[in-house]
Scaffold this active site. Structure first.
Site, PDB file in Angstrom:
ATOM      1  N   ASN A   1       0.790  19.790 -20.213  1.00 54.80           N
ATOM      2  CA  ASN A   1       0.422  18.838 -21.115  1.00 54.80           C
ATOM      3  C   ASN A   1       0.219  19.641 -22.582  1.00 54.80           C
ATOM      4  O   ASN A   1      -0.327  19.029 -23.448  1.00 54.80           O
ATOM      5  CB  ASN A   1      -1.314  18.349 -21.115  1.00 54.80           C
ATOM      6  CG  ASN A   1      -1.246  17.523 -19.751  1.00 54.80           C
ATOM      7  OD1 ASN A   1      -0.175  16.665 -19.441  1.00 54.80           O
ATOM      8  ND2 ASN A   1      -2.235  17.505 -18.847  1.00 54.80           N
TER       9      ASN A   1
ATOM     10  N   LYS B   1       8.900  22.948 -13.887  1.00 54.51           N
ATOM     11  CA  LYS B   1       8.018  21.678 -13.472  1.00 54.51           C
ATOM     12  C   LYS B   1       7.774  22.056 -11.771  1.00 54.51           C
ATOM     13  O   LYS B   1       6.242  21.662 -11.507  1.00 54.51           O
ATOM     14  CB  LYS B   1       8.718  20.288 -13.692  1.00 54.51           C
ATOM     15  CG  LYS B   1       7.891  19.242 -13.445  1.00 54.51           C
ATOM     16  CD  LYS B   1       7.173  18.454 -14.434  1.00 54.51           C
ATOM     17  CE  LYS B   1       6.130  17.280 -13.954  1.00 54.51           C
ATOM     18  NZ  LYS B   1       6.117  16.303 -14.735  1.00 54.51           N
TER      19      LYS B   1
ATOM     20  N   GLU C   1      10.454  18.775 -24.630  1.00 53.90           N
ATOM     21  CA  GLU C   1       9.731  19.150 -23.440  1.00 53.90           C
ATOM     22  C   GLU C   1      10.444  20.275 -22.674  1.00 53.90           C
ATOM     23  O   GLU C   1       9.701  21.168 -22.079  1.00 53.90           O
ATOM     24  CB  GLU C   1       9.996  17.742 -22.041  1.00 53.90           C
ATOM     25  CG  GLU C   1       9.173  16.695 -22.648  1.00 53.90           C
ATOM     26  CD  GLU C   1       7.716  16.553 -22.342  1.00 53.90           C
ATOM     27  OE1 GLU C   1       7.077  17.419 -21.763  1.00 53.90           O
ATOM     28  OE2 GLU C   1       7.268  15.596 -22.472  1.00 53.90           O
TER      29      GLU C   1
ATOM     30  N   LYS D   1       3.709  11.718 -10.954  1.00 56.11           N
ATOM     31  CA  LYS D   1       2.524  10.919 -11.825  1.00 56.11           C
ATOM     32  C   LYS D   1       3.374   9.520 -12.102  1.00 56.11           C
ATOM     33  O   LYS D   1       4.563   9.513 -12.545  1.00 56.11           O
ATOM     34  CB  LYS D   1       2.388  11.463 -13.012  1.00 56.11           C
ATOM     35  CG  LYS D   1       1.489  12.416 -12.931  1.00 56.11           C
ATOM     36  CD  LYS D   1       0.681  13.185 -14.362  1.00 56.11           C
ATOM     37  CE  LYS D   1       0.124  13.932 -14.267  1.00 56.11           C
ATOM     38  NZ  LYS D   1      -0.550  14.673 -15.667  1.00 56.11           N
TER      39      LYS D   1
ATOM     40  N   HIS E   1      -0.039  12.895 -28.445  1.00 59.29           N
ATOM     41  CA  HIS E   1      -0.541  11.305 -28.157  1.00 59.29           C
ATOM     42  C   HIS E   1      -1.197  10.974 -29.443  1.00 59.29           C
ATOM     43  O   HIS E   1      -1.087   9.719 -29.562  1.00 59.29           O
ATOM     44  CB  HIS E   1      -1.427  11.358 -26.775  1.00 59.29           C
ATOM     45  CG  HIS E   1      -0.514  11.622 -25.515  1.00 59.29           C
ATOM     46  ND1 HIS E   1      -1.238  11.811 -24.423  1.00 59.29           N
ATOM     47  CD2 HIS E   1       0.681  11.125 -25.562  1.00 59.29           C
ATOM     48  CE1 HIS E   1      -0.270  12.016 -23.499  1.00 59.29           C
ATOM     49  NE2 HIS E   1       0.972  11.545 -23.982  1.00 59.29           N
TER      50      HIS E   1
ATOM     51  N   HIS F   1       0.644  17.749 -25.771  1.00 59.09           N
ATOM     52  CA  HIS F   1       0.502  16.344 -25.463  1.00 59.09           C
ATOM     53  C   HIS F   1      -0.810  15.732 -26.102  1.00 59.09           C
ATOM     54  O   HIS F   1      -0.548  14.433 -26.562  1.00 59.09           O
ATOM     55  CB  HIS F   1       0.517  16.018 -23.991  1.00 59.09           C
ATOM     56  CG  HIS F   1       2.068  16.480 -23.443  1.00 59.09           C
ATOM     57  ND1 HIS F   1       2.699  17.200 -23.624  1.00 59.09           N
ATOM     58  CD2 HIS F   1       2.838  15.358 -23.005  1.00 59.09           C
ATOM     59  CE1 HIS F   1       3.929  17.449 -22.908  1.00 59.09           C
ATOM     60  NE2 HIS F   1       3.949  16.148 -22.320  1.00 59.09           N
TER      61      HIS F   1
ATOM     62  N   ARG G   1       0.767  -1.073   0.111  1.00 59.56           N
ATOM     63  CA  ARG G   1      -0.050   0.076  -0.109  1.00 59.56           C
ATOM     64  C   ARG G   1       0.776   1.149  -0.095  1.00 59.56           C
ATOM     65  O   ARG G   1       0.320   2.377   0.398  1.00 59.56           O
ATOM     66  CB  ARG G   1      -0.994   0.135   1.109  1.00 59.56           C
ATOM     67  CG  ARG G   1      -1.957  -1.073   1.164  1.00 59.56           C
ATOM     68  CD  ARG G   1      -3.055  -1.011   2.100  1.00 59.56           C
ATOM     69  NE  ARG G   1      -4.086  -2.140   1.802  1.00 59.56           N
ATOM     70  CZ  ARG G   1      -4.104  -3.224   2.580  1.00 59.56           C
ATOM     71  NH1 ARG G   1      -3.037  -3.088   3.484  1.00 59.56           N
ATOM     72  NH2 ARG G   1      -4.985  -3.917   2.584  1.00 59.56           N
TER      73      ARG G   1
END
Ligand code: NAD
Ligand code: GLY
Length: 388
Positions: free
Chosen positions: A267, A249, A205, A163, A274, A270, A141
């Site tokens: 994003n 960031k 990026e 993330k 994507h 992005h 956990r």
């Protein structure tokens, strides 16, 4: 020389350490956090490092290429600092960012009897980082994770912000969790062995931060002679670029840890990127290349909507090209298919696709008011150039 950026999240503060040769100090930094915190100042206490917080057992996760180059340095440093080190080597590549790979990490964790107090260390690019982060988020956990990024993309983006996750056969990063690392250790020396194509992917990026947050970074890259390969950078320029990108960031993530608002600006490029990646079956473009193409598309959309000047969109295009990134879509690419993919993107809210559009250098806005005709127009423009 050590540069330290603090990530001031109230529940999970942690340092990002940038240091040429820093990999050889990982054991010392984990066991003697004062060697980092001396640079953070007294107001930035609360970082959860040291053996009392990380335990004695560590599991280093990597892939064969990275392990060959950097595994011995990391293991030696950890062992010298008194850690009990095991490793788990996964096959390289986005196609292995799966639940199956996660199981292999758990098998290693079990074999090494990792406890609640133990730590996983991600040594690699974003694929290793995302998988290890998610494994750490779910093992017992949730145990500690340390990110040691070895690609430019992972240094400036994937390793910071918590993330984590793996792909589902139906889509990228669909399974995951937020799980902040205890430390991000960036050693720019690891970029020496990074293939040029991967370096360029990371530059996408970096350019993103220039557009969405840090106009000076954008101008610094414009002024540099060459930015399309690692060896074109002086150590000072490389370090400054890394520092500015990481700071951008950190600034965003520390204002919106779980992406309820501002963080969505990361994003930029992005969503369309994507879609381009997936419509070309992830074979033609890597993540950074998709982002570069996506930025060109949304830059053009913003210019069409008169949100930013055409010549600024052109400057962005030039910088992406200067970084050696692709700027054109294949002639066979079906632009209309992008619209369909966009509506299944996980960032869609109440059926509306949200776009991050630039409004000036260093500034963007989030909007769902983008006419389909402008999306198609921008994509066809990128293809029209290809067909010339
Ligand atoms: P990657 O992890 O696949 O690494 C690219 C290639 O470079 C791999 O083949 C790897 O073995 C090799 N490599 C890595 N470091 C090396 C080195 N120093 N020397 C030689 N070879 C090296 O790709 P990436 O671009 O780092 O990461 C892409 C992934 O990151 C995607 O899965 C994406 O979804 C994820 N990502 C996550 C976040 C986040 O916030 N968590 C942000 C951006 C991207
Ligand atoms: N890479 C996007 C984010 O971290 O939010």
């Amino acid at each position: 020389m050590q540069t330290v950026i603090s990530v001031p999240l109230p529940q999970n503060p942690y340092p990002v350490v940038l240091e040429a040769g820093g990999l050889g100090n990982i054991g010392a930094y984990l066991s003697q956090p004062e060697r980092i915190s001396a640079h953070l100042g007294s107001h930035q206490s609360g970082h959860k490092l040291g053996k009392e917080n990380l335990g004695k057992k560590v599991l280093v996760v990597s892939n064969p290429t990275i392990w060959k180059h950097y595994g011995p340095t990391v293991v030696t440093s950890l062992a010298q600092a008194g850690f009990d080190v095991a490793h788990c080597i996964l096959p390289a590549g986005e196609r292995y960012k799966t639940l199956r790979s996660l199981e292999k990490i758990f098998d290693s964790a079990l074999a090494h009897r990792l406890e609640r107090s133990s730590t996983m260390i991600a040594l690699g690019g974003g694929v290793v980082g995302d998988m290890t982060g998610f494994a750490a988020a779910s093992w017992l956990r949730g145990i500690a994770v340390v990110q040691v990024p070895t690609t430019l993309l992972a240094m400036v983006d994937a390793s910071i912000g918590g993330k984590t996750g793996v792909n589902h056969p139906q889509g990228k990063n669909l399974i995951g969790a937020f799980h902040q690392p205890r430390l991000v250790l960036i050693d720019p020396e690891t970029l020496h062995t990074l293939p040029t194509r991967e370096f360029r992917a990371g530059m996408a990026e970096v350019i993103k931060y220039g557009v969405i947050w840090d106009a000076e970074l954008f101008e610094q890259l414009e002024a540099a002679d060459q930015i399309d390969r690692h060896r074109a950078f002086t150590p000072a320029l490389l370090l400054d670029m890394l520092r500015r990108s990481c700071q951008a960031k950190v600034d965003v993530v520390s204002q919106d840890e779980k992406e309820s608002g501002l963080r969505a600006i990361l994003n930029y490029g992005h969503t369309i990127g994507h879609a381009i990646e997936s419509l070309t079956q992830y074979r033609t473009f890597n993540h950074g290349e998709g982002v570069g193409l996506g930025m060109i598309a949304v830059g053009d959309i913003a210019a069409r909507l008169k949100l930013w000047p055409k010549d600024t969109a052109e400057r962005q295009y030039q910088l992406i090209q200067k970084a050696g990134l692709p700027t054109q879509l294949p002639a066979s690419f079906e632009t209309a298919a992008v619209l369909e993919v966009l509506t299944t993107d996980k960032k869609v809210r109440a059926g509306q696709v949200r776009f991050i559009l630039p409004t000036g250098l260093g500034q963007v806005k989030i909007t769902d008011q983008v006419p389909t005709s402008e999306i198609l127009g921008a994509l066809r423009q990128m293809q029209a150039v290809a067909a010339d």
